[in-house]
Write an enzyme that holds these catalytic residues in place. Structure first.
Site, short mmCIF file in Angstrom:
data_model
loop_
_atom_site.label_atom_id
_atom_site.label_comp_id
_atom_site.label_asym_id
_atom_site.label_seq_id
_atom_site.Cartn_x
_atom_site.Cartn_y
_atom_site.Cartn_z
N GLU A 209 40.87 66.71 6.61
CA GLU A 209 40.15 65.51 5.85
C GLU A 209 40.26 66.12 4.40
OE1 GLU A 209 39.58 62.55 6.12
OE2 GLU A 209 39.52 62.46 8.51
N HIS B 237 47.51 62.24 5.08
CA HIS B 237 47.47 62.79 6.51
C HIS B 237 48.97 62.87 7.21
CE1 HIS B 237 43.25 63.37 7.29
NE2 HIS B 237 42.92 62.22 6.96
N GLU C 189 45.24 58.10 3.59
CA GLU C 189 45.91 58.13 4.85
C GLU C 189 47.35 58.52 4.89
OE1 GLU C 189 44.28 57.34 7.43
OE2 GLU C 189 42.50 57.15 6.35
#
Length: 229
Positions: A137, A78, A75
């Protein structure tokens, strides 16, 4: 509501702190904040400005600190890769703050207030409702794996994590998987990264960087598939 039991807060904060400490400027120069929500959803998110949100439901999937580090590293990646900004399309996103609801890393639990709902709303918008592209991703997988390995977490634990993530759903994927697709190709790609990340992990052990965050107080040994709707 926010999670209030100290063992859970300490465990998640310990893992997140270790990962954040391995970031490069400017991301290691900001005060990262962490909010842990008492929410059965299997999800987590990170936002520009140093905000991390973890839903307690994901702690039932992550067996140990290494698997939680996989999620948090992914996370955060990102954010550092600029995916969150490009997806949101808003220059002022970095000014969104969780404020008083946060567990400020290194500073302890600051308490739950009404702004927890605001933080959750932001996280739902930018962490769930607007899914990342498949290429993003894959990039976050690679970068996140490096972060966790440098922090002294075993990158090999990423594979059983995604396997458990798949077991936690039947026909409909868990919310975390709906925007983070787990499949044979993804697992194969993670394994291919071990050649690069295992030396980072071993070096962290040699350097004494690795931390022991203890056992996950909410881990569930056997994952039962969710009922399909």
């Amino acid at each position: 509501p926010l999670v209030t039991d100290r063992p859970t807060i300490d465990f998640v904060a310990c893992v997140a702190q270790a990962v954040v400490e391995q970031l490069e400027p400017p991301y290691n120069d900001i005060e990262w904040e962490l909010a842990i929500f008492e929410q059965e959803a299997v999800n987590a998110f990170a936002m520009p400005g140093g905000k991390i949100g973890v839903f307690s439901g994901i702690l039932k999937i992550t067996e140990n600190q290494h698997q939680l580090a996989t999620v948090i590293g992914h996370e955060i990646a990102h954010v550092t890769a600029g995916h969150s900004n490009s997806r949101a399309g808003r220059d002022d996103l970095t000014r969104i703050g969780i404020n008083a609801v946060a567990v400020i890393l290194g500073g302890g639990y600051t308490g739950a207030t009404y702004t927890a709902q605001q933080a959750l709303a932001y996280g739902a918008t930018f962490g769930i409702s607007l899914p990342y592209k498949r290429s993003q991703e894959s990039e976050a997988d690679v970068i996140g794996l490096e972060y966790m390995a440098k922090a002294g977490f075993d990158p090999r634990e990423s594979v059983p994590l995604w396997q458990r993530m798949g077991q936690s759903s039947d026909r409909e994927p868990a919310e975390f998987m709906s925007t983070h697709p787990a499949n044979e190709t993804r697992i194969e790609n993670l394994i291919n990264e071990w050649q690069k990340t295992l030396p980072l992990y071993n070096q962290a052990l040699v350097d004494g960087i690795a931390v022991d965050c203890g056992e996950n107080p909410r881990a569930v040994e056997e994952i039962k598939p969710a009922e399909s709707k």
